[in-house]
Motif scaffolding. Structure first.
Motif, PDB file in Angstrom:
ATOM      1  N   ILE A  16      -5.833  11.284   1.623  1.00  0.00           N
ATOM      2  CA  ILE A  16      -6.090  10.484   0.426  1.00  0.00           C
ATOM      3  C   ILE A  16      -5.576  11.263  -0.784  1.00  0.00           C
ATOM      4  O   ILE A  16      -6.030  12.350  -1.067  1.00  0.00           O
ATOM      5  N   LYS A  17      -4.588  10.725  -1.434  1.00  0.00           N
ATOM      6  CA  LYS A  17      -3.970  11.374  -2.594  1.00  0.00           C
ATOM      7  C   LYS A  17      -3.877  10.363  -3.727  1.00  0.00           C
ATOM      8  O   LYS A  17      -3.938   9.168  -3.515  1.00  0.00           O
ATOM      9  N   PHE A  18      -3.670  10.867  -4.933  1.00  0.00           N
ATOM     10  CA  PHE A  18      -3.400   9.971  -6.046  1.00  0.00           C
ATOM     11  C   PHE A  18      -1.983   9.444  -5.885  1.00  0.00           C
ATOM     12  O   PHE A  18      -1.041  10.203  -5.795  1.00  0.00           O
ATOM     13  N   ARG A  19      -1.877   8.125  -5.823  1.00  0.00           N
ATOM     14  CA  ARG A  19      -0.573   7.497  -5.648  1.00  0.00           C
ATOM     15  C   ARG A  19      -0.443   6.329  -6.613  1.00  0.00           C
ATOM     16  O   ARG A  19      -0.861   5.222  -6.287  1.00  0.00           O
ATOM     17  N   PRO A  20       0.149   6.541  -7.779  1.00  0.00           N
ATOM     18  CA  PRO A  20       0.348   5.383  -8.655  1.00  0.00           C
ATOM     19  C   PRO A  20       1.234   4.384  -7.934  1.00  0.00           C
ATOM     20  O   PRO A  20       2.324   4.716  -7.535  1.00  0.00           O
ATOM     21  N   GLN A  21       0.738   3.187  -7.716  1.00  0.00           N
ATOM     22  CA  GLN A  21       1.514   2.247  -6.931  1.00  0.00           C
ATOM     23  C   GLN A  21       2.335   1.291  -7.778  1.00  0.00           C
ATOM     24  O   GLN A  21       3.479   1.038  -7.462  1.00  0.00           O
ATOM     25  N   ALA A  22       1.796   0.765  -8.838  1.00  0.00           N
ATOM     26  CA  ALA A  22       2.537  -0.245  -9.582  1.00  0.00           C
ATOM     27  C   ALA A  22       3.275   0.328 -10.782  1.00  0.00           C
ATOM     28  O   ALA A  22       4.120  -0.332 -11.338  1.00  0.00           O
ATOM     29  N   MET A  41      -3.495   0.412 -10.992  1.00  0.00           N
ATOM     30  CA  MET A  41      -4.450   1.401 -10.490  1.00  0.00           C
ATOM     31  C   MET A  41      -3.889   2.164  -9.300  1.00  0.00           C
ATOM     32  O   MET A  41      -2.959   1.721  -8.632  1.00  0.00           O
ATOM     33  N   THR A  42      -4.475   3.302  -9.055  1.00  0.00           N
ATOM     34  CA  THR A  42      -4.217   4.067  -7.848  1.00  0.00           C
ATOM     35  C   THR A  42      -5.243   3.618  -6.820  1.00  0.00           C
ATOM     36  O   THR A  42      -6.451   3.746  -7.043  1.00  0.00           O
ATOM     37  N   ALA A  43      -4.763   3.056  -5.715  1.00  0.00           N
ATOM     38  CA  ALA A  43      -5.665   2.603  -4.662  1.00  0.00           C
ATOM     39  C   ALA A  43      -6.074   3.793  -3.791  1.00  0.00           C
ATOM     40  O   ALA A  43      -5.357   4.789  -3.703  1.00  0.00           O
ATOM     41  N   ALA A  44      -7.222   3.680  -3.159  1.00  0.00           N
ATOM     42  CA  ALA A  44      -7.748   4.695  -2.246  1.00  0.00           C
ATOM     43  C   ALA A  44      -7.700   6.096  -2.867  1.00  0.00           C
ATOM     44  O   ALA A  44      -7.076   7.002  -2.343  1.00  0.00           O
ATOM     45  N   ASN A 141     -17.900  -2.338  -5.861  1.00  0.00           N
ATOM     46  CA  ASN A 141     -17.331  -1.415  -4.877  1.00  0.00           C
ATOM     47  C   ASN A 141     -16.062  -0.763  -5.424  1.00  0.00           C
ATOM     48  O   ASN A 141     -15.222  -1.444  -6.017  1.00  0.00           O
ATOM     49  N   LEU A 142     -15.936   0.519  -5.205  1.00  0.00           N
ATOM     50  CA  LEU A 142     -14.769   1.259  -5.690  1.00  0.00           C
ATOM     51  C   LEU A 142     -13.504   0.806  -4.974  1.00  0.00           C
ATOM     52  O   LEU A 142     -13.456   0.772  -3.745  1.00  0.00           O
ATOM     53  N   LEU A 143     -12.492   0.462  -5.761  1.00  0.00           N
ATOM     54  CA  LEU A 143     -11.192   0.072  -5.231  1.00  0.00           C
ATOM     55  C   LEU A 143     -10.113   1.089  -5.544  1.00  0.00           C
ATOM     56  O   LEU A 143      -9.146   1.230  -4.817  1.00  0.00           O
ATOM     57  N   GLY A 144     -10.253   1.775  -6.674  1.00  0.00           N
ATOM     58  CA  GLY A 144      -9.212   2.700  -7.097  1.00  0.00           C
ATOM     59  C   GLY A 144      -9.577   3.356  -8.404  1.00  0.00           C
ATOM     60  O   GLY A 144     -10.729   3.342  -8.832  1.00  0.00           O
ATOM     61  N   LEU A 145      -8.570   3.955  -9.030  1.00  0.00           N
ATOM     62  CA  LEU A 145      -8.716   4.610 -10.324  1.00  0.00           C
ATOM     63  C   LEU A 145      -7.567   4.187 -11.217  1.00  0.00           C
ATOM     64  O   LEU A 145      -6.461   3.933 -10.741  1.00  0.00           O
TER      65      LEU A 145
END
Length: 162
Positions: A16-22, A41-44, A141-145
């Motif tokens: 589990i790492k910080f991964r900016p997706q969009a 958001m960063t998921a997971a 529920n937490l989805l991301g950051l």
């Protein structure tokens, strides 16, 4: 939820790492609808569980190079803790590595819903002087950051696309 492991006293430091997706997808950001938190958001994200110890938190901050993380119970955000909080507590109580995060974490973390406009998240970050917001669904529920760094990337992409 894929990538989550909770309910143990052993911290999970897997992939589990910080991964900016969009933030790298300018097309998703330039559309007819308002840009939503879920788009950037960063998921997971990396998280700490309320039962983890200060030592586990310190290890994770050192290994991941992050400055603050949300603390969860199940999938609910119950607070946050920073590397500085941990260092301050351990300076006052050097034998406190085994103390649980429930003892040490800060006040309840501010959160933002995944369907909120990005502008709302940006205002919260700026107004509160914080650098990350846990992103939650309608049930909490937490989805991301979403982080201030991600929002700056979004701004740069939007400005570059104009």
């Amino acid at each position: 939820m894929r990538g989550w492991r909770t309910g143990t006293t052993t911290p999970y430091f897997g992939t589990i790492k910080f991964r900016p997706q969009a933030a790298d997808n300018a097309e998703a950001m330039v559309s007819a609808r308002p840009l939503l938190v879920r788009d950037v958001m960063t998921a997971a994200p990396t998280v700490l569980h309320v039962t983890h110890s200060l030592g586990a938190a310190q290890h994770l901050f050192d290994e991941e190079g992050v400055q603050a993380l949300p603390v969860i119970r199940g999938r609910k955000v119950v607070g946050s803790i920073s590397a500085r909080d941990v260092a301050d507590l351990l300076a006052r109580e050097p034998d406190g590595l085994d103390r649980r995060l429930a003892f040490a974490m800060g006040q309840a973390a501010r959160v933002v819903r995944d369907d909120a406009p990005v502008a709302e998240a940006a205002r919260l970050l700026a107004d509160e002087g914080i650098h990350f917001l846990p992103v939650v669904d309608a049930d909490g529920n937490l989805l991301g950051l979403v982080t201030s760094t991600e929002l700056l990337r979004v701004l740069a992409r939007l400005l570059d696309s104009n």
